[in-house]
Design a protein around this motif. Structure first.
Motif, mmCIF file in Angstrom:
data_model
loop_
_atom_site.group_PDB
_atom_site.id
_atom_site.type_symbol
_atom_site.label_atom_id
_atom_site.label_comp_id
_atom_site.label_asym_id
_atom_site.label_seq_id
_atom_site.Cartn_x
_atom_site.Cartn_y
_atom_site.Cartn_z
ATOM 1 N N SER A 94 58.271 40.886 53.057
ATOM 2 C CA SER A 94 58.605 40.434 51.708
ATOM 3 C C SER A 94 57.503 39.615 51.049
ATOM 4 N N LEU A 95 56.462 39.287 51.783
ATOM 5 C CA LEU A 95 55.367 38.507 51.214
ATOM 6 C C LEU A 95 54.699 39.270 50.077
ATOM 7 N N SER A 96 54.270 38.543 49.039
ATOM 8 C CA SER A 96 53.575 39.203 47.929
ATOM 9 C C SER A 96 52.094 39.426 48.252
ATOM 10 N N ASN A 97 51.582 38.747 49.261
ATOM 11 C CA ASN A 97 50.201 38.957 49.715
ATOM 12 C C ASN A 97 50.208 39.951 50.865
ATOM 13 N N GLY A 98 49.104 40.690 50.976
ATOM 14 C CA GLY A 98 48.956 41.584 52.110
ATOM 15 C C GLY A 98 48.699 40.764 53.368
ATOM 16 N N VAL A 131 45.489 39.045 52.302
ATOM 17 C CA VAL A 131 44.845 39.791 51.229
ATOM 18 C C VAL A 131 45.593 39.485 49.938
ATOM 19 N N ASN A 132 44.929 38.774 49.047
ATOM 20 C CA ASN A 132 45.539 38.361 47.785
ATOM 21 C C ASN A 132 44.887 39.124 46.634
ATOM 22 N N ASP A 133 45.696 39.769 45.810
ATOM 23 C CA ASP A 133 45.197 40.492 44.637
ATOM 24 C C ASP A 133 45.003 39.478 43.509
ATOM 25 N N ILE A 134 43.737 39.241 43.134
ATOM 26 C CA ILE A 134 43.426 38.256 42.092
ATOM 27 C C ILE A 134 42.950 38.924 40.806
ATOM 28 N N THR A 135 43.306 40.199 40.630
ATOM 29 C CA THR A 135 42.872 40.947 39.453
ATOM 30 C C THR A 135 43.348 40.277 38.168
ATOM 31 N N HIS A 136 44.605 39.886 38.128
ATOM 32 C CA HIS A 136 45.164 39.255 36.926
ATOM 33 C C HIS A 136 44.399 37.974 36.589
ATOM 34 N N LYS A 137 44.116 37.152 37.602
ATOM 35 C CA LYS A 137 43.377 35.903 37.380
ATOM 36 C C LYS A 137 41.969 36.190 36.871
ATOM 37 N N LYS A 138 41.301 37.176 37.460
ATOM 38 C CA LYS A 138 39.948 37.539 37.017
ATOM 39 C C LYS A 138 39.964 38.012 35.568
ATOM 40 N N GLY A 181 41.925 54.943 40.081
ATOM 41 C CA GLY A 181 40.664 54.703 39.388
ATOM 42 C C GLY A 181 40.519 53.326 38.764
ATOM 43 N N SER A 182 41.533 52.475 38.896
ATOM 44 C CA SER A 182 41.406 51.129 38.321
ATOM 45 C C SER A 182 40.734 50.187 39.320
ATOM 46 N N VAL A 183 40.053 49.196 38.793
ATOM 47 C CA VAL A 183 39.345 48.226 39.634
ATOM 48 C C VAL A 183 40.285 47.068 39.949
ATOM 49 N N ARG A 184 40.341 46.687 41.214
ATOM 50 C CA ARG A 184 41.154 45.561 41.670
ATOM 51 C C ARG A 184 40.228 44.546 42.325
ATOM 52 N N PHE A 185 40.526 43.269 42.118
ATOM 53 C CA PHE A 185 39.784 42.187 42.751
ATOM 54 C C PHE A 185 40.660 41.578 43.837
ATOM 55 N N LEU A 186 40.086 41.435 45.038
ATOM 56 C CA LEU A 186 40.823 40.922 46.183
ATOM 57 C C LEU A 186 40.163 39.676 46.742
ATOM 58 N N ASN A 187 40.990 38.747 47.175
ATOM 59 C CA ASN A 187 40.532 37.575 47.902
ATOM 60 C C ASN A 187 41.050 37.752 49.326
ATOM 61 N N ILE A 188 40.145 37.882 50.291
ATOM 62 C CA ILE A 188 40.538 38.114 51.681
ATOM 63 C C ILE A 188 40.172 36.878 52.505
ATOM 64 N N GLU A 214 35.592 37.308 48.289
ATOM 65 C CA GLU A 214 36.175 38.091 47.206
ATOM 66 C C GLU A 214 35.510 39.459 47.167
ATOM 67 N N PHE A 215 36.331 40.486 46.915
ATOM 68 C CA PHE A 215 35.852 41.853 46.871
ATOM 69 C C PHE A 215 36.446 42.560 45.663
ATOM 70 N N SER A 216 35.750 43.605 45.213
ATOM 71 C CA SER A 216 36.334 44.476 44.190
ATOM 72 C C SER A 216 36.453 45.863 44.796
ATOM 73 N N THR A 217 37.591 46.496 44.572
ATOM 74 C CA THR A 217 37.828 47.841 45.082
ATOM 75 C C THR A 217 38.337 48.722 43.945
#
Length: 189
Positions: free
Chosen positions: A40-44, A141-148, A116-123, A108-111
């Motif tokens: 149920s965690l929102s983070n990977g 693994v936290n998706d920080i795309t919205h923050k970026k 085809g959309s770019v996502r920013f991750l904080n691992i 931080e990584f971008s995938t």
């Protein structure tokens, strides 16, 4: 819970089959609750051993990191996790952490997703301790795309505000000499 299990282990030979079955059902229920919490965690979440072989994961991590296979297929494998990651930077980060025995690290990584959309991750990698010994790693693994995206919008707004101030200053600097020229022409007339 640990102490409870230890006490039961010590008294197991004295317990009846019904008591053992009841305790086993309680432990099963407790495990299901913990697995439900992890899923149920929102983070990977990835839990790996010291060789980065997968021990446990939650469902959302597969939507965050691009894997070449489904994670259920590699749980019993003795291959390190990075061999199944399609993103070379993330795979290299995990490999580097294992080779250099890094236990605490955040990158931080971008995938690019399959759509085809770019996502920013904080691992983040943290040590997994069991009875005082290092037995693996916990990878969040936290998706920080919205923050970026918000940061980019804020930066653009700041640039527009600066441009507005520059334009107002230039208009003021141009207006003063024009007003002087206008006043001088009125005096000459």
């Amino acid at each position: 819970m640990r102490e409870y299990v230890k006490r039961i282990n010590q008294k197991a030979s004295k317990l009846s089959n019904e008591q053992l079955l009841s305790i086993l059902n309680e432990l099963h229920s407790e495990n299901e609750s913990l697995y439900s919490l992890i899923d149920s965690l929102s983070n990977g979440l990835l839990i790996v051993d010291n060789n980065f072989c997968l021990l446990r994961n939650n469902l959302i991590v597969e939507s965050r990191i691009p894997f070449s296979v489904h994670l259920d297929e590699i749980k019993d494998s003795n291959n390190p996790l990075w061999e199944y990651i399609e993103d070379e930077e993330i795979a290299g980060f995990f490999k580097n952490c294992m080779e250099k025995e890094i236990t605490n690290s955040t990158e931080e990584f971008s995938t690019v997703t399959s759509g085809g959309s770019v996502r920013f991750l904080n691992i983040s990698i943290s040590p997994l301790m069991q009875e005082g010994n290092l037995c693996g790693k916990i990878i969040l693994v936290n998706d920080i795309t919205h923050k970026k995206n918000q940061d980019v919008r804020l930066h653009r707004m700041e640039n527009l505000a600066n441009l507005t101030n520059l334009a107002a200053g230039m208009a003021h600097e141009i207006k003063n000499p024009l007003a002087g020229i206008r006043g001088a022409t009125q005096l000459l007339a």
